[in-house]
Design a protein around this motif. Sequence first.
Motif, PDB file in Angstrom:
ATOM      1  N   UNK A 145       0.754  -1.149   0.282  1.00  0.00           N
ATOM      2  CA  UNK A 145       0.126   0.025   0.117  1.00  0.00           C
ATOM      3  C   UNK A 145       1.301   1.271   0.345  1.00  0.00           C
ATOM      4  N   UNK A 180      -0.276   9.680  -0.624  1.00  0.00           N
ATOM      5  CA  UNK A 180       0.056   9.991  -1.515  1.00  0.00           C
ATOM      6  C   UNK A 180       1.322  10.582  -1.767  1.00  0.00           C
ATOM      7  N   UNK A 232      -9.243 -12.228   4.190  1.00  0.00           N
ATOM      8  CA  UNK A 232      -9.667 -10.902   5.122  1.00  0.00           C
ATOM      9  C   UNK A 232      -9.358 -11.137   6.561  1.00  0.00           C
ATOM     10  N   UNK A 281      -5.631  -9.484   6.674  1.00  0.00           N
ATOM     11  CA  UNK A 281      -6.147  -7.878   6.693  1.00  0.00           C
ATOM     12  C   UNK A 281      -6.128  -7.528   8.359  1.00  0.00           C
ATOM     13  N   UNK A 300      -4.400  -4.912  10.766  1.00  0.00           N
ATOM     14  CA  UNK A 300      -4.985  -3.948  11.774  1.00  0.00           C
ATOM     15  C   UNK A 300      -4.965  -4.214  13.196  1.00  0.00           C
ATOM     16  N   UNK A 340     -13.484  -7.585   2.438  1.00  0.00           N
ATOM     17  CA  UNK A 340     -11.855  -7.279   2.734  1.00  0.00           C
ATOM     18  C   UNK A 340     -11.814  -5.586   2.131  1.00  0.00           C
ATOM     19  N   UNK A 341     -12.260  -5.622   1.027  1.00  0.00           N
ATOM     20  CA  UNK A 341     -12.094  -4.221   0.880  1.00  0.00           C
ATOM     21  C   UNK A 341     -12.030  -2.716   2.325  1.00  0.00           C
ATOM     22  N   UNK A 361     -11.628  -3.525   5.586  1.00  0.00           N
ATOM     23  CA  UNK A 361     -11.129  -3.942   6.271  1.00  0.00           C
ATOM     24  C   UNK A 361      -9.608  -2.810   5.469  1.00  0.00           C
ATOM     25  N   UNK A 362      -8.676  -3.391   3.867  1.00  0.00           N
ATOM     26  CA  UNK A 362      -7.823  -3.066   3.318  1.00  0.00           C
ATOM     27  C   UNK A 362      -8.488  -1.050   3.788  1.00  0.00           C
ATOM     28  N   UNK A 390      -9.353   1.194   5.902  1.00  0.00           N
ATOM     29  CA  UNK A 390      -8.816   1.018   7.626  1.00  0.00           C
ATOM     30  C   UNK A 390      -7.635   1.012   8.149  1.00  0.00           C
ATOM     31  N   UNK A 391      -7.000   0.153   7.231  1.00  0.00           N
ATOM     32  CA  UNK A 391      -5.627  -0.338   7.504  1.00  0.00           C
ATOM     33  C   UNK A 391      -4.522   0.851   6.646  1.00  0.00           C
ATOM     34  N   UNK A 392      -5.207   1.496   5.345  1.00  0.00           N
ATOM     35  CA  UNK A 392      -4.655   2.604   4.481  1.00  0.00           C
ATOM     36  C   UNK A 392      -4.766   3.437   5.538  1.00  0.00           C
ATOM     37  N   UNK A 450      -5.261   3.712   8.580  1.00  0.00           N
ATOM     38  CA  UNK A 450      -4.377   3.802  10.319  1.00  0.00           C
ATOM     39  C   UNK A 450      -3.041   3.822   9.724  1.00  0.00           C
ATOM     40  N   UNK A 451      -2.877   4.093   8.801  1.00  0.00           N
ATOM     41  CA  UNK A 451      -1.262   3.684   8.572  1.00  0.00           C
ATOM     42  C   UNK A 451      -0.499   4.646   8.018  1.00  0.00           C
ATOM     43  N   UNK A 452      -1.580   5.664   7.591  1.00  0.00           N
ATOM     44  CA  UNK A 452      -1.109   6.961   6.688  1.00  0.00           C
ATOM     45  C   UNK A 452      -1.529   8.448   7.395  1.00  0.00           C
ATOM     46  N   UNK A 464      -5.251  14.474   2.147  1.00  0.00           N
ATOM     47  CA  UNK A 464      -4.037  13.094   2.252  1.00  0.00           C
ATOM     48  C   UNK A 464      -4.203  11.383   2.872  1.00  0.00           C
ATOM     49  N   UNK A 480      -6.084  10.149   1.094  1.00  0.00           N
ATOM     50  CA  UNK A 480      -6.827   8.945  -0.540  1.00  0.00           C
ATOM     51  C   UNK A 480      -7.576   9.167  -1.116  1.00  0.00           C
ATOM     52  N   UNK A 481      -8.392   9.588  -2.234  1.00  0.00           N
ATOM     53  CA  UNK A 481      -9.499   9.546  -2.891  1.00  0.00           C
ATOM     54  C   UNK A 481      -9.967   8.385  -2.322  1.00  0.00           C
ATOM     55  N   UNK A 482      -9.772   7.558  -1.969  1.00  0.00           N
ATOM     56  CA  UNK A 482     -10.685   5.895  -2.223  1.00  0.00           C
ATOM     57  C   UNK A 482     -10.903   6.013  -0.735  1.00  0.00           C
TER      58      UNK A 482
END
Lengths: 233, 233
Positions: A64, A67, A137, A140, A144, B137-138, B140-141, B143-145, B147-149, B223, B225-227
């Motif tokens: 992942x 920006x 799942x 992930x 998390x 799954x998406x 969670x992905x 959420x992960x994004x 929390x990380x960024x 910051x 991300x758009x998605x």
Amino acid sequence: MNQLIEALAKTKLFKGLTIGEIEDLFKRSRPVLQKFARDEYVAHATETCDYLMLLLSGEVVTYMEDKEGKILQLEAIKSPDVLASAVLFSTDAVLPVDIVARTDCRILFIRKDKILDYCQRNEKFLKNLLCDMGDRLLFLAKKLHELTFGTLRSRIAKYIVQHAKEDEFILPVSKEELARFFAVPRPSVSRVFMQFEREGILIQNGRKIKILDRSSLEKLSEKLGDDYSYGEL
Amino acid sequence: MNQLIEALAKTKLFKGLTIGEIEDLFKRSRPVLQKFARDEYVAHATETCDYLMLLLSGEVVTYMEDKEGKILQLEAIKSPDVLASAVLFSTDAVLPVDIVARTDCRILFIRKDKILDYCQRNEKFLKNLLCDMGDRLLFLAKKLHELTFGTLRSRIAKYIVQHAKEDEFILPVSKEELARFFAVPRPSVSRVFMQFEREGILIQNGRKIKILDRSSLEKLSEKLGDDYSYGEL
């Protein structure tokens, strides 16, 4: 083609299926084989994903990225295995990660509708696919959990405890790869190792590690919860 | 029972199915209805999960918790909807979250093997189930994004931008709930709101917010991300 099918028969997706059943799927679905060179992008995050991807040879890594270019390495996947199985069937079928070839590799692409069709023909295949999606799942969910609750110290401790069968061992990856795995700057990883050294927990020499105080590492790693375990890096 | 089936027909899992088809599933699978009182645990993390759960009425919340009791609220789910669809089919079938009733609620339990059986009988149902699993799954992905960024500042900015259709609006949840949602201490959330106030970005009065400088909030929220978009809290 026979070698290929034998390789696939070993994966979770085809577990319990006969060679004949796998051949049957291939005859019906006419998969396309594609080769990727080392460091080449197999797929980009936010791309639409209409094919199930079977990694036949080589290794890929999923990332992942934000920006500003900060990178989190999610998973290193070795062949043979299936890629992005769950995303394929989601509402937008959009990849949440970049997939990059870590070595030269060969990937087989099977159209989504052919996969659905085969799920209805073969109960074992259906069960395997659902199992693979569920496991992704949970992977992930664990990531998390770790990113929310773990400190870098406890994460590295856990990583060492899980990878050191003997007290003297070689780190299977570089500290740079560890940093990507934990989504932190490279010097932060070195700092933790140096702290461990100062505290008499271990001695390091490059990738060579000698553990002096395993119980401290275990105590630290317990903070992450019993059910967390690292996959292959 | 008829009311129940009509409610289910509106969910993603039964989309496109006729009332007759849903009745057929129920006849074959003999689901069990269970009631839960507000604040009762529907299921605990690490419990084995052998049933598909259909939330017929009320609301539940899913949480992750670490050993020290720090809590991350993942999702608030309103009826009618399906719970833990992906986990059910994973290797260990173990829940990664606590599920707690936020209001009184009724949940229908259907045995896993009956679900597999119905997937093979009904292609629309199979597609819907795979889609629901992929979407989880998406979720969670993302959420992960986040929390990380994301920093807490940018996360709260994004939350406000997404929920404020007008410049004057009422926060749909308390700051305590926001803190749980972002897995941070309650005072950290207040601090961000006070910073925003000092910087002339907004004025707050309890849950009442008046946005003065929307473009700053938008810049901050970009910051992430758009998605990225927040689900229901």
